[in-house]
Enzyme design. Structure first.
Site, PDB file in Angstrom:
ATOM      1  N   ARG A 176      13.131 -15.127   4.894  1.00 14.50           N
ATOM      2  CA  ARG A 176      13.935 -15.619   3.768  1.00 14.50           C
ATOM      3  C   ARG A 176      14.598 -14.501   2.964  1.00 14.50           C
ATOM      4  NH1 ARG A 176       9.070 -19.446   1.875  1.00 14.50           N
ATOM      5  NH2 ARG A 176       7.971 -18.017   3.282  1.00 14.50           N
ATOM      6  N   GLY A 227       0.685 -16.403  12.451  1.00 13.90           N
ATOM      7  CA  GLY A 227       0.224 -17.025  11.216  1.00 13.90           C
ATOM      8  C   GLY A 227      -0.744 -16.143  10.446  1.00 13.90           C
ATOM      9  N   ASN A 247      -2.248 -22.325  -4.157  1.00 21.73           N
ATOM     10  CA  ASN A 247      -2.996 -21.213  -3.565  1.00 21.73           C
ATOM     11  C   ASN A 247      -2.156 -19.942  -3.630  1.00 21.73           C
ATOM     12  OD1 ASN A 247      -4.477 -19.488  -1.853  1.00 21.73           O
ATOM     13  ND2 ASN A 247      -3.380 -20.282  -0.044  1.00 21.73           N
ATOM     14  N   ASN A 304       9.338 -14.267  -1.623  1.00 25.89           N
ATOM     15  CA  ASN A 304       9.855 -14.714  -0.329  1.00 25.89           C
ATOM     16  C   ASN A 304      11.347 -14.492  -0.172  1.00 25.89           C
ATOM     17  OD1 ASN A 304       7.352 -15.775   0.787  1.00 25.89           O
ATOM     18  ND2 ASN A 304       7.496 -17.256  -0.880  1.00 25.89           N
ATOM     19  N   ARG A 310      23.297  17.443 -11.680  1.00 25.56           N
ATOM     20  CA  ARG A 310      23.022  17.140 -10.270  1.00 25.56           C
ATOM     21  C   ARG A 310      21.791  17.909  -9.771  1.00 25.56           C
ATOM     22  NH1 ARG A 310      28.299  18.205  -7.266  1.00 25.56           N
ATOM     23  NH2 ARG A 310      26.933  17.741  -5.501  1.00 25.56           N
TER      24      ARG A 310
HETATM   25  C1  UD1 Z   1       1.067 -18.472   2.270  1.00 28.06           C
HETATM   26  C2  UD1 Z   1      -0.092 -19.480   2.274  1.00 28.06           C
HETATM   27  C3  UD1 Z   1       0.120 -20.473   1.133  1.00 28.06           C
HETATM   28  C4  UD1 Z   1       0.221 -19.737  -0.162  1.00 28.06           C
HETATM   29  C5  UD1 Z   1       1.281 -18.644  -0.116  1.00 28.06           C
HETATM   30  C6  UD1 Z   1       1.157 -17.774  -1.346  1.00 28.06           C
HETATM   31  C7  UD1 Z   1      -0.851 -19.748   4.559  1.00 28.06           C
HETATM   32  C8  UD1 Z   1      -0.823 -20.600   5.771  1.00 28.06           C
HETATM   33  N1  UD1 Z   1      -0.137 -20.165   3.526  1.00 28.06           N
HETATM   34  O1  UD1 Z   1       2.258 -19.179   2.545  1.00 28.06           O
HETATM   35  O2  UD1 Z   1      -0.957 -21.395   1.080  1.00 28.06           O
HETATM   36  O3  UD1 Z   1       0.508 -20.653  -1.209  1.00 28.06           O
HETATM   37  O4  UD1 Z   1       1.112 -17.808   1.029  1.00 28.06           O
HETATM   38  O5  UD1 Z   1       2.186 -16.854  -1.434  1.00 28.06           O
HETATM   39  O6  UD1 Z   1      -1.545 -18.747   4.522  1.00 28.06           O
HETATM   40  N2  UD1 Z   1       1.808 -12.672   7.479  1.00 28.06           N
HETATM   41  C9  UD1 Z   1       1.362 -11.881   8.523  1.00 28.06           C
HETATM   42  N3  UD1 Z   1       1.361 -12.376   9.790  1.00 28.06           N
HETATM   43  C10 UD1 Z   1       1.756 -13.647  10.077  1.00 28.06           C
HETATM   44  C11 UD1 Z   1       2.213 -14.446   9.007  1.00 28.06           C
HETATM   45  C12 UD1 Z   1       2.218 -13.937   7.722  1.00 28.06           C
HETATM   46  O7  UD1 Z   1       0.972 -10.729   8.315  1.00 28.06           O
HETATM   47  O8  UD1 Z   1       1.714 -14.017  11.248  1.00 28.06           O
HETATM   48  C13 UD1 Z   1       1.803 -12.109   6.119  1.00 28.06           C
HETATM   49  C14 UD1 Z   1       3.190 -11.974   5.548  1.00 28.06           C
HETATM   50  O9  UD1 Z   1       3.730 -10.701   5.794  1.00 28.06           O
HETATM   51  C15 UD1 Z   1       2.957 -12.213   4.060  1.00 28.06           C
HETATM   52  C16 UD1 Z   1       1.712 -13.072   4.012  1.00 28.06           C
HETATM   53  O10 UD1 Z   1       1.102 -12.983   5.273  1.00 28.06           O
HETATM   54  O11 UD1 Z   1       2.715 -11.027   3.354  1.00 28.06           O
HETATM   55  C17 UD1 Z   1       2.028 -14.518   3.673  1.00 28.06           C
HETATM   56  O12 UD1 Z   1       2.926 -15.022   4.639  1.00 28.06           O
HETATM   57  P1  UD1 Z   1       4.095 -15.998   4.225  1.00 28.06           P
HETATM   58  O13 UD1 Z   1       4.852 -16.354   5.406  1.00 28.06           O
HETATM   59  O14 UD1 Z   1       4.831 -15.430   3.071  1.00 28.06           O
HETATM   60  O15 UD1 Z   1       3.225 -17.253   3.761  1.00 28.06           O
HETATM   61  P2  UD1 Z   1       3.682 -18.439   2.862  1.00 28.06           P
HETATM   62  O16 UD1 Z   1       4.468 -19.402   3.655  1.00 28.06           O
HETATM   63  O17 UD1 Z   1       4.265 -17.935   1.611  1.00 28.06           O
HETATM   64 CA    CA Z   2       4.690 -15.795   0.803  1.00 26.91          CA
END
Ligand code: UD1
Ligand code: CA
Length: 475
Positions: A20, A86, A178, A234, A340
């Protein structure tokens, strides 16, 4: 807390795509106040006393790893998540880097730039008390769209987390969400992480599913915390909002430490800037990089020093810009000065409007008050550089040095063709192009001699007026 004796380590999840953000740069490397996003949760974990911090990298792994090791060195381990399956899979990748750990694991997200060590300490304190296998921070928003929602039973006990995309309309109306900050016992983590599945709207392994598993075997403890510390980032709007919130926090900390900030909402101070007491910051000041401002300095409207030392009692007058420069005590700079990189000004130096030193040292009490370019110079003490002076330091291939010894006086509109030296107490006459060294106490002049022609102005005017009248009559 002593790190060696700490009962928890931290895993920071930072492998995601950050789709995003729509950016070529990995999301967690976007800077906020001069530091990468991911450095904030990592720093909070270190400050809270985590015995180790493991950062899970994947998307842009090389870039993220090198940014982390540049900033934290050995204090942070990285673990590679090969495929972004995930948050559950990411946490497992992190845990594999520390397989023997049997204490608590604090898990947080690399996009949680506002998290504080206080929040993590409070989470750990409650986790230890509650004795269950898992505790998590929670917060509420009038509209929690985008976040996973905390689902509680009729007694108010946490039973699980429902992701936005999996929410029923009733669940979508829940305000408690969360933030993605958990404390999990390592034994519970190891026993349950393998049982996650992708049976959800996003076909991902959700870390959040650990919460319902914990709820069934001893409880998931919710620890309510200030939402202001819990926003994730995000997209670019959330990036700006978090940076604004961090900026306000930093300004407040400096105010409490004795800095006058006249229009706090207009001032930006990078995370690594150091400011002594009794400094005054006027509106629209931006202090960047590793700038250090010493006691009593006055930074006026619109100034932008970047990684610059501003000496005690110095005054940066409005709209002055400096990068990688050193400004001595009681110096007077600007308005509209441009210092500078490599500029080093001793005490009491005066640099006026539209003066641009670069890679130049200037000694005590020397002055260049108007319109000058001073590149690659070594200027002694008590030197006066007149308006419009230019150091011609570049021949198209190489840069050369101009030396002005103590007490030298450079008349206005002079050019000094480098390399060259103007000796001690020497005097360069106005409008001179200096192409050879000027000895100590000598007077150098290099301009054509003036001639006065009596009455010529009057005759010239009459002739020009007549010509103009004749031209007009022809039309
Ligand atoms: C996640 C939570 C959600 C919470 C939110 C808070 C899950 C399933 N959902 O959603 O409940 O409200 O964060 O901000 O956990 N990441 C990895 N590897 C992956 C996927 C993600 O390292 O395969 C890391 C991302 O870099 C990021 C974090 O995990 O720093 C969260 O991932 P993101 O995709 O932002 O999760 P949300 O959809 O925001
Ligand atoms: Ca997030």
């Amino acid at each position: 807390m002593n790190q060696a004796s700490s009962d928890f380590l931290a895993i920071v999840l930072a492998a995601g795509h950050g789709t995003r953000m729509k950016s070529a740069l990995p999301k967690v490397l976007h800077p906020l106040l001069g530091r990468e996003m991911v450095s904030y949760p990592v720093q909070a974990a270190l400050d809270a006393g985590a015995s180790r911090v493991v950062c899970v990298v994947g998307h842009g792994a090389e870039q993220v790893t090198s940014a982390l090791s540049a900033r934290f060195g050995e204090r942070v381990l990285t673990a590679l998540q090969e495929q972004q399956l995930g948050t559950g899979d990411a946490a497992r990748a992190g845990q594999r880097a520390v397989p023997d750990w049997d204490g608590w694991i604090v898990i947080l997200h690399g996009d949680s730039a506002l998290i504080t060590s206080r929040a993590l300490s409070a989470l750990m304190a409650r986790a230890r008390e509650a004795k269950g296998p898992l505790a998590l921070l929670t917060a509420s928003l009038p509209d929690a769209t985008g976040y996973g929602r905390i689902v509680r039973d009729a007694q108010g006990v946490i039973v699980g987390i429902r992701e936005q995309k999996d929410c029923s309309p009733d669940e979508a109306a829940l305000r408690e969400f969360n933030p993605g900050v958990y404390a999990v016992r390592a034994d519970f983590f190891a026993a349950s992480i393998g049982s996650l599945n992708t049976d959800n709207a996003q076909r991902e392994l959700y870390l959040t599913d650990l919460v319902s598993l914990a709820a069934k075997i001893g409880g998931a403890t919710g620890v309510p915390w200030d939402v202001a510390e819990l926003h994730g980032i995000n997209d670019r709007r959330e990036l700006a909002a978090s940076e604004q919130a961090l900026a306000a926090r930093i300004v407040r900390a400096h105010q409490v430490a004795g800095v006058t900030v006249r229009a706090p909402e207009s001032v930006r101070i990078d995370a690594e800037v150091v400011i002594a007491a009794d400094v005054v910051l006027e509106p629209n000041v931006t202090l960047r990089g590793k700038t250090r401002v010493e006691r009593g300095a006055h930074i006026d409207v619109g100034c932008v020093p970047t990684t610059t030392i501003v000496g005690e009692g110095a005054h940066l007058k409005p709209y002055s810009v400096a990068s990688d420069a050193v400004i001595g005590a009681e110096a007077r700079i600007g308005p509209f000065a441009h210092l500078r990189p490599g500029t080093e000004l001793a005490a009491d130096v005066h640099i006026g409007n539209f003066v641009e030193p670069k890679n130049t040292r200037i000694g005590n009490g020397s002055k260049a008050n108007h319109l000058a370019y001073l590149g690659d110079g070594q200027i002694g003490q008590g030197v006066n550089v007149g308006a419009g002076t230019i150091f011609c330091n570049y021949d198209g291939w190489s840069k050369h040095v101009t030396v002005l010894e103590d007490g030298a006086f450079i008349g206005s509109d002079s050019q000094l063709v480098a390399p060259g030296t103007v000796g001690k107490d020497a005097y360069v006459g106005t409008g001179t192009t200096v192409t050879m060294d000027v000895p100590e106490d000598a007077f150098a002049i290099g301009r054509t001699r003036q001639e006065n022609k009596p009455g010529l102005a009057k005759r010239l005017r009459a002739r020009l007026a007549a010509a103009a009248a004749a031209a007009k009559a022809k039309k």
